[in-house]
Design a protein around this motif. Structure first.
Motif, PDB file in Angstrom:
ATOM      1  N   ILE A 128       0.848  -1.193   0.000  1.00  0.00           N
ATOM      2  CA  ILE A 128       0.000   0.000   0.000  1.00  0.00           C
ATOM      3  C   ILE A 128       0.883   1.242   0.000  1.00  0.00           C
ATOM      4  N   LEU A 129       0.567   2.181  -0.873  1.00  0.00           N
ATOM      5  CA  LEU A 129       1.267   3.457  -0.943  1.00  0.00           C
ATOM      6  C   LEU A 129       0.255   4.578  -0.722  1.00  0.00           C
ATOM      7  N   MET A 130       0.575   5.488   0.186  1.00  0.00           N
ATOM      8  CA  MET A 130      -0.307   6.618   0.471  1.00  0.00           C
ATOM      9  C   MET A 130       0.524   7.873   0.696  1.00  0.00           C
ATOM     10  N   LYS A 131      -0.092   9.030   0.447  1.00  0.00           N
ATOM     11  CA  LYS A 131       0.542  10.318   0.727  1.00  0.00           C
ATOM     12  C   LYS A 131      -0.448  11.199   1.469  1.00  0.00           C
ATOM     13  N   GLU A 132       0.070  12.007   2.378  1.00  0.00           N
ATOM     14  CA  GLU A 132      -0.783  12.928   3.123  1.00  0.00           C
ATOM     15  C   GLU A 132       0.029  14.177   3.463  1.00  0.00           C
ATOM     16  N   ILE A 133      -0.577  15.351   3.295  1.00  0.00           N
ATOM     17  CA  ILE A 133       0.088  16.616   3.617  1.00  0.00           C
ATOM     18  C   ILE A 133      -0.516  17.167   4.905  1.00  0.00           C
ATOM     19  N   PHE A 134       0.350  17.511   5.845  1.00  0.00           N
ATOM     20  CA  PHE A 134      -0.069  18.051   7.133  1.00  0.00           C
ATOM     21  C   PHE A 134       0.412  19.497   7.260  1.00  0.00           C
ATOM     22  N   PRO A 137       5.212  21.833  10.780  1.00  0.00           N
ATOM     23  CA  PRO A 137       6.649  21.662  10.505  1.00  0.00           C
ATOM     24  C   PRO A 137       7.031  20.201  10.676  1.00  0.00           C
ATOM     25  N   VAL A 138       8.052  19.776   9.988  1.00  0.00           N
ATOM     26  CA  VAL A 138       8.395  18.362   9.965  1.00  0.00           C
ATOM     27  C   VAL A 138       8.800  17.832  11.342  1.00  0.00           C
ATOM     28  N   ASP A 139       9.544  18.622  12.117  1.00  0.00           N
ATOM     29  CA  ASP A 139       9.990  18.120  13.415  1.00  0.00           C
ATOM     30  C   ASP A 139       8.818  17.915  14.367  1.00  0.00           C
ATOM     31  N   LYS A 140       7.832  18.793  14.285  1.00  0.00           N
ATOM     32  CA  LYS A 140       6.640  18.668  15.127  1.00  0.00           C
ATOM     33  C   LYS A 140       5.835  17.425  14.752  1.00  0.00           C
ATOM     34  N   LEU A 141       5.691  17.184  13.452  1.00  0.00           N
ATOM     35  CA  LEU A 141       4.933  16.015  13.007  1.00  0.00           C
ATOM     36  C   LEU A 141       5.660  14.723  13.365  1.00  0.00           C
ATOM     37  N   TYR A 142       6.978  14.722  13.243  1.00  0.00           N
ATOM     38  CA  TYR A 142       7.768  13.542  13.612  1.00  0.00           C
ATOM     39  C   TYR A 142       7.548  13.191  15.077  1.00  0.00           C
ATOM     40  N   ARG A 143       7.472  14.213  15.939  1.00  0.00           N
ATOM     41  CA  ARG A 143       7.262  13.952  17.370  1.00  0.00           C
ATOM     42  C   ARG A 143       5.896  13.331  17.640  1.00  0.00           C
ATOM     43  N   HIS A 209       8.052   8.245   5.292  1.00  0.00           N
ATOM     44  CA  HIS A 209       9.026   9.248   4.839  1.00  0.00           C
ATOM     45  C   HIS A 209       8.445  10.642   5.108  1.00  0.00           C
ATOM     46  N   PHE A 210       9.224  11.509   5.754  1.00  0.00           N
ATOM     47  CA  PHE A 210       8.779  12.864   6.057  1.00  0.00           C
ATOM     48  C   PHE A 210       9.482  13.834   5.107  1.00  0.00           C
ATOM     49  N   LYS A 211       8.690  14.561   4.317  1.00  0.00           N
ATOM     50  CA  LYS A 211       9.237  15.507   3.349  1.00  0.00           C
ATOM     51  C   LYS A 211       8.953  16.927   3.826  1.00  0.00           C
ATOM     52  N   ASP A 212      10.006  17.669   4.171  1.00  0.00           N
ATOM     53  CA  ASP A 212       9.878  19.025   4.690  1.00  0.00           C
ATOM     54  C   ASP A 212       9.429  19.971   3.582  1.00  0.00           C
ATOM     55  N   MET A 213       8.301  20.652   3.825  1.00  0.00           N
ATOM     56  CA  MET A 213       7.779  21.632   2.859  1.00  0.00           C
ATOM     57  C   MET A 213       7.521  22.956   3.579  1.00  0.00           C
ATOM     58  N   GLN A 216       4.634  23.123   5.985  1.00  0.00           N
ATOM     59  CA  GLN A 216       3.890  21.892   5.794  1.00  0.00           C
ATOM     60  C   GLN A 216       4.850  20.698   5.727  1.00  0.00           C
ATOM     61  N   THR A 217       4.284  19.513   5.889  1.00  0.00           N
ATOM     62  CA  THR A 217       5.075  18.287   5.785  1.00  0.00           C
ATOM     63  C   THR A 217       4.264  17.255   5.004  1.00  0.00           C
ATOM     64  N   GLU A 218       4.904  16.643   4.020  1.00  0.00           N
ATOM     65  CA  GLU A 218       4.271  15.547   3.297  1.00  0.00           C
ATOM     66  C   GLU A 218       4.772  14.228   3.882  1.00  0.00           C
ATOM     67  N   VAL A 219       3.849  13.361   4.232  1.00  0.00           N
ATOM     68  CA  VAL A 219       4.196  12.032   4.728  1.00  0.00           C
ATOM     69  C   VAL A 219       3.899  11.027   3.622  1.00  0.00           C
ATOM     70  N   GLN A 220       4.910  10.280   3.246  1.00  0.00           N
ATOM     71  CA  GLN A 220       4.750   9.217   2.254  1.00  0.00           C
ATOM     72  C   GLN A 220       4.785   7.887   2.989  1.00  0.00           C
ATOM     73  N   LEU A 221       3.694   7.148   2.883  1.00  0.00           N
ATOM     74  CA  LEU A 221       3.567   5.866   3.574  1.00  0.00           C
ATOM     75  C   LEU A 221       3.738   4.717   2.590  1.00  0.00           C
ATOM     76  N   GLU A 222       4.619   3.788   2.947  1.00  0.00           N
ATOM     77  CA  GLU A 222       4.747   2.523   2.207  1.00  0.00           C
ATOM     78  C   GLU A 222       4.529   1.396   3.202  1.00  0.00           C
ATOM     79  N   CYS A 223       3.502   0.602   2.965  1.00  0.00           N
ATOM     80  CA  CYS A 223       3.167  -0.513   3.859  1.00  0.00           C
ATOM     81  C   CYS A 223       3.245  -1.798   3.038  1.00  0.00           C
ATOM     82  N   LYS A 224       4.306  -2.558   3.232  1.00  0.00           N
ATOM     83  CA  LYS A 224       4.602  -3.728   2.400  1.00  0.00           C
ATOM     84  C   LYS A 224       4.384  -5.011   3.187  1.00  0.00           C
TER      85      LYS A 224
END
Length: 258
Positions: A128-134, A137-143, A209-213, A216-224
């Protein structure tokens, strides 16, 4: 590719009278070379009353049988891609049963492909591959993904979060569990991840995967390694229980995130 002969015997009941009648459904020529709509379906019953059941099986029943055959063939092809053994012409005449639920549902922000990799128990799986934009900031979302208090806030349940390599993970009253396999702050999280209703000891590999924007932050999810029959429920878990709840948490006052 394969040639099967399936013979199924069942008992039907006439609702008005309560009488039971035995009959059979036979598919003598299920093959890769034939379209499912062209597959022969023979319906018969033992002597006696109950022609209404026989007629029903020849019409609506045959339609339902063909729908099941389509799912069955999809499941066989999936197993073949995983190196599992399919019946051959030598298997003609043998009785064969299979239950597979292959979901074709897709979501606008996601895509999936059949996975050739096996994780844990040898079963048909998908990736499964998904993307979501939050709006975070990336550090806040990572926490939010790695801090116990924040995980408990968006999941609304007690959680076990040991955010280090080999650390345990348990969420949603034990419905989700696993461990952290890799953590790269504000860049990537790798999880050994499973749902409670999956086959015992079977885990998927989840990579976030956290992509700093900037703001905003884009999270790319890969669930294998998701079991085929759990593809849709796994998508819904990440979409509804993770992403949507995190969006709600991010809308709360800043002091609630401390």
């Amino acid at each position: 590719f394969y040639d099967l002969r399936i013979h199924y015997v069942n008992t039907g009941t006439v609702k008005e009278s309560g009488e039971k009648h035995k009959g059979s459904v036979e598919i003598p020529n299920l093959s890769e070379e034939n379209e499912v709509d062209d597959t022969e379906i023979n319906v018969s019953k033992k002597k006696g009353e109950g022609d209404v059941l026989k007629d029903l099986m020849r019409t609506e029943g045959a339609t339902k049988v063909r729908e099941a055959l389509r799912d069955y063939l999809k499941a066989l092809k999936t197993e073949f891609t995983l190196g599992m053994i399919l019946p051959t012409k030598a298997a003609t005449g043998q009785e064969l049963a299979a239950e597979q639920n292959v979901s074709g549902n897709t979501m606008q922000n996601s895509a999936s492909s059949k996975s050739l990799d096996m994780v844990g128990v040898k079963i048909p799986t998908v990736k499964i591959l998904m993307k979501e934009i939050f709006h975070s900031p990336v550090d806040k979302l990572y926490r939010i993904f790695t801090t116990k208090d924040l995980v408990q806030k968006f999941s609304k349940c007690p959680a076990v979060i040991e955010a280090e390599k080999g650390g345990k993970l348990q969420m949603f009253d034990g419905c989700v569990s696993g461990e952290y396999a890799e953590l790269v702050p504000s860049q990537r999280i790798v999880l050994k991840w499973r749902c409670r209703n999956w086959p015992d000891e079977h885990y998927a590999t989840v990579v976030l995967h956290f992509k700093d924007m900037a703001a905003q932050t884009e999270v790319q999810l890969e669930c294998k390694g998701v079991p085929v029959s759990n593809e849709d429920s796994t998508r819904q878990c990440w979409k509804k229980q993770y992403f949507e709840e995190i969006h709600i948490l991010l809308q709360q006052p800043q002091d609630s995130m401390e």
